[in-house]
Design an enzyme around this catalytic site. Structure first.
Site, PDB file in Angstrom:
ATOM      1  N   ARG A  25      43.693  32.082  51.091  1.00 35.07           N
ATOM      2  CA  ARG A  25      42.832  33.266  50.965  1.00 35.07           C
ATOM      3  C   ARG A  25      42.519  33.870  52.343  1.00 35.07           C
ATOM      4  NH1 ARG A  25      40.360  32.900  45.649  1.00 35.07           N
ATOM      5  NH2 ARG A  25      39.583  34.964  46.103  1.00 35.07           N
ATOM      6  N   ARG A  29      37.323  38.893  52.304  1.00 30.72           N
ATOM      7  CA  ARG A  29      36.046  39.503  52.655  1.00 30.72           C
ATOM      8  C   ARG A  29      35.429  39.041  53.958  1.00 30.72           C
ATOM      9  NH1 ARG A  29      34.142  38.098  46.774  1.00 30.72           N
ATOM     10  NH2 ARG A  29      35.545  36.447  47.427  1.00 30.72           N
ATOM     11  N   ARG A  38      39.189  47.611  51.399  1.00 33.54           N
ATOM     12  CA  ARG A  38      38.832  47.346  50.004  1.00 33.54           C
ATOM     13  C   ARG A  38      37.958  48.473  49.455  1.00 33.54           C
ATOM     14  NH1 ARG A  38      37.540  46.895  45.726  1.00 33.54           N
ATOM     15  NH2 ARG A  38      36.878  45.137  44.447  1.00 33.54           N
ATOM     16  N   ASP A  75      46.828  38.704  43.138  1.00 26.87           N
ATOM     17  CA  ASP A  75      45.955  37.723  42.496  1.00 26.87           C
ATOM     18  C   ASP A  75      46.726  37.003  41.402  1.00 26.87           C
ATOM     19  OD1 ASP A  75      42.895  36.976  42.545  1.00 26.87           O
ATOM     20  OD2 ASP A  75      43.563  36.858  40.466  1.00 26.87           O
ATOM     21  N   TYR A 150      41.526  30.787  32.496  1.00 24.70           N
ATOM     22  CA  TYR A 150      40.840  32.094  32.575  1.00 24.70           C
ATOM     23  C   TYR A 150      41.144  32.937  31.332  1.00 24.70           C
ATOM     24  CZ  TYR A 150      39.564  31.260  37.458  1.00 24.70           C
ATOM     25  OH  TYR A 150      39.010  30.750  38.607  1.00 24.70           O
TER      26      TYR A 150
HETATM   27  C1  LIG Z   1      41.598  30.905  40.890  1.00 24.09           C
HETATM   28  C2  LIG Z   1      42.269  31.993  41.716  1.00 24.09           C
HETATM   29  C3  LIG Z   1      42.090  33.401  41.562  1.00 24.09           C
HETATM   30  N1  LIG Z   1      42.902  34.014  42.502  1.00 24.09           N
HETATM   31  C4  LIG Z   1      43.562  33.076  43.260  1.00 24.09           C
HETATM   32  C5  LIG Z   1      43.200  31.789  42.749  1.00 24.09           C
HETATM   33  C6  LIG Z   1      43.784  30.475  43.212  1.00 24.09           C
HETATM   34  C7  LIG Z   1      43.249  30.017  44.519  1.00 24.09           C
HETATM   35  C8  LIG Z   1      41.810  29.580  44.502  1.00 24.09           C
HETATM   36  O1  LIG Z   1      41.482  28.646  43.758  1.00 24.09           O
HETATM   37  O2  LIG Z   1      41.031  30.168  45.278  1.00 24.09           O
HETATM   38  C9  LIG Z   1      44.535  33.290  44.329  1.00 24.09           C
HETATM   39  C10 LIG Z   1      44.385  34.454  45.219  1.00 24.09           C
HETATM   40  N2  LIG Z   1      43.498  35.505  45.158  1.00 24.09           N
HETATM   41  C11 LIG Z   1      43.717  36.367  46.187  1.00 24.09           C
HETATM   42  C12 LIG Z   1      44.829  35.907  46.921  1.00 24.09           C
HETATM   43  C13 LIG Z   1      45.422  36.759  48.037  1.00 24.09           C
HETATM   44  C14 LIG Z   1      46.094  36.277  49.166  1.00 24.09           C
HETATM   45  C15 LIG Z   1      45.319  35.412  50.135  1.00 24.09           C
HETATM   46  O3  LIG Z   1      45.322  34.166  49.932  1.00 24.09           O
HETATM   47  O4  LIG Z   1      44.796  35.921  51.127  1.00 24.09           O
HETATM   48  C16 LIG Z   1      45.240  34.698  46.350  1.00 24.09           C
HETATM   49  C17 LIG Z   1      46.352  33.755  46.764  1.00 24.09           C
HETATM   50  C18 LIG Z   1      42.950  37.600  46.476  1.00 24.09           C
HETATM   51  C19 LIG Z   1      41.601  37.768  45.936  1.00 24.09           C
HETATM   52  N3  LIG Z   1      41.160  37.509  44.665  1.00 24.09           N
HETATM   53  C20 LIG Z   1      39.856  37.860  44.521  1.00 24.09           C
HETATM   54  C21 LIG Z   1      39.392  38.398  45.757  1.00 24.09           C
HETATM   55  C22 LIG Z   1      37.999  38.966  46.024  1.00 24.09           C
HETATM   56  C23 LIG Z   1      37.801  40.271  45.316  1.00 24.09           C
HETATM   57  C24 LIG Z   1      37.468  41.456  46.210  1.00 24.09           C
HETATM   58  O5  LIG Z   1      37.884  41.543  47.383  1.00 24.09           O
HETATM   59  O6  LIG Z   1      36.788  42.344  45.689  1.00 24.09           O
HETATM   60  C25 LIG Z   1      40.474  38.346  46.655  1.00 24.09           C
HETATM   61  C26 LIG Z   1      40.520  38.816  48.080  1.00 24.09           C
HETATM   62  C27 LIG Z   1      39.054  37.768  43.265  1.00 24.09           C
HETATM   63  C28 LIG Z   1      39.219  36.556  42.422  1.00 24.09           C
HETATM   64  N4  LIG Z   1      40.409  36.087  41.942  1.00 24.09           N
HETATM   65  C29 LIG Z   1      40.185  34.925  41.204  1.00 24.09           C
HETATM   66  C30 LIG Z   1      38.803  34.694  41.193  1.00 24.09           C
HETATM   67  C31 LIG Z   1      38.124  33.518  40.491  1.00 24.09           C
HETATM   68  C32 LIG Z   1      38.194  35.711  41.923  1.00 24.09           C
HETATM   69  C33 LIG Z   1      36.715  35.938  42.126  1.00 24.09           C
HETATM   70  C34 LIG Z   1      36.151  35.007  43.118  1.00 24.09           C
HETATM   71  C35 LIG Z   1      36.311  35.573  44.499  1.00 24.09           C
HETATM   72  O7  LIG Z   1      35.901  36.719  44.667  1.00 24.09           O
HETATM   73  O8  LIG Z   1      36.829  34.860  45.373  1.00 24.09           O
HETATM   74  C36 LIG Z   1      41.251  34.125  40.554  1.00 24.09           C
END
Ligand SMILES: Cc1c2[nH]c(c1CCC(=O)O)Cc1[nH]c(c(CCC(=O)O)c1C)Cc1[nH]c(c(CCC(=O)O)c1C)Cc1[nH]c(c(C)c1CCC(=O)O)C2
Length: 344
Positions: A25, A29, A38, A75, A150
């Site tokens: 990740r 943010r 964003r 994502d 999910y």
């Molecule tokens: C379970 C999971 C998700 N997404 C992901 C996982 C597996 C890894 C882990 O366990 O953390 C994987 C993921 N999500 C995102 C990436 C992008 C690339 C990176 O790693 O930088 C990757 C590889 C962007 C994201 N995915 C998300 C954001 C934040 C949203 C935003 O910027 O508004 C980002 C940058 C949103 C997201 N996406 C998901 C959730 C539960 C959430 C909300 C929680 C949170 O905000 O962190 C599902």
């Protein structure tokens, strides 16, 4: 021929003097430039499906920290979105999907539309031309169990109870959902490799909640099939499996999944993992994301422990889970410098 990138060398079983480093990740943010970018998109999925924006978000952490790998900005939930189970993200509240409550609703899911994900492939095409040489490019998907959890719950939950209950009540129907996700994931990862990523990581973020037999059936076996399917189509590709909560099951996974590298979560003892897995298997991890938030002497101590524990072993330095939004940028800078031994 161009020299092999450090991260790829490690995945091919060759230890490096200085481990390559990237952070799960790493786009996100905690970066002010990410927050600005964003803010230009009306919602998170639109952002993921906008190739210029997603490409820029992929490159931001590379410019700032010169990591050894870029990870595609997208994502794991674009896969259900491409099966017609619409996904949205509410700011601060995480993902929202219409929950799957009955076996009928699994039957009614749409076919996986890889065309819907063409913006992701266009993002990859843009990024690959812009990456500095030496920086590896990682694509990814969620593992079937995590994505299904999910899809069933319709949101994040602390223990994935809705999906665990569904799988106990309706194992045949749940197996169909998992099979569909295995097929979709192979197509999706093969598409990412066609478009230009070199490594793919499968994230099973919620594997740790499953008891033994369920773990084997819903987490390990589907990942094994994905690795085999991807490698059948892209024999040169390297694969990392991140099975969070694998715990004592790691050694068996490392023998059976067929991946090139295994991500360790924060709770695993690196010394134990090194001793219990074959010496040519690459290990990735596993700094506590909270140590990176804390900084100070605790951060230095944790970094040095991890670097030393994996010395002589093919190792990719990473966190044990995703970077937290409150992480100070200076701590990330210090981490990279210290791993690269520019010890200040
Ligand atoms: C379970 C999971 C998700 N997404 C992901 C996982 C597996 C890894 C882990 O366990 O953390 C994987 C993921 N999500 C995102 C990436 C992008 C690339 C990176 O790693 O930088 C990757 C590889 C962007 C994201 N995915 C998300 C954001 C934040 C949203 C935003 O910027 O508004 C980002 C940058 C949103 C997201 N996406 C998901 C959730 C539960 C959430 C909300 C929680 C949170 O905000 O962190 C599902």
């Amino acid at each position: 021929m161009a020299e092999e990138k450090a991260l790829i060398s490690v995945l091919r079983g060759k230890a490096q003097d200085v481990p390559p480093i990237w952070l799960m990740r790493q786009a996100g943010r905690y970066l002010p430039e990410y927050r600005d970018l964003r803010a230009t998109a009306k919602n998170f999925l639109d952002f993921c499906y906008s190739p210029p924006k997603a490409a820029e978000a992929t490159l931001q952490p590379i410019r700032r920290f010169a990591f050894d790998a870029a990870i595609l900005f997208s994502d794991i939930l674009v896969v259900p979105d491409a099966m017609g189970q619409e996904v949205s993200f509410e700011s601060g509240a995480g993902p929202r999907l219409k929950p799957i409550e009955t076996p009928d609703e699994i039957e009614r899911l749409g076919a996986f539309s890889i065309e819907k994900l063409s913006p992701v492939f266009e993002t990859i095409d843009r990024v690959k031309g812009a990456l500095p040489s030496g920086v590896a490019f990682i694509g990814f998907c969620g593992a079937p169990w995590t994505v299904a959890s999910y899809m069933i719950a319709g949101c994040g939950t602390p223990d994935q109870a809705p999906a665990r209950l569904f799988a106990f009540h309706h194992p045949e129907s749940f197996a169909k959902l998992i099979d569909r996700l295995v097929e979709a994931s192979i197509d999706y990862l093969a598409g990412q490799l066609d478009a230009g990523v070199e490594v793919v990581q499968v994230f099973d973020s919620w594997a740790g909640v499953l008891p033994a037999q369920e773990f084997h059936r819903w987490s390990a076996e589907p990942i094994r099939r994905i690795v085999a399917g991807v490698k059948a189509r892209h024999p040169q590709a390297t694969v990392i499996a991140f099975v969070r909560g694998a715990d004592a099951r790691l050694p068996r996974l490392a023998q059976t999944l067929g991946a090139d590298g295994y991500g360790l979560d924060t709770a695993l003892d690196p010394t134990w993992a090194v001793a219990e897995t074959a010496p040519n298997v690459a290990l990735q991890g596993n700094l506590d994301p909270l140590a990176l938030v804390a900084g100070g002497p605790a951060l230095n101590r944790e970094i040095d422990f991890i670097v030393d524990a994996f010395k002589g072993r093919p190792h990719i330095f990473n966190l044990g889970h995703g970077i937290l939004p409150q992480t100070p940028i200076e701590h990330v800078e210090r981490l990279v410098a210290r791993v690269r031994r520019e010890r200040a």
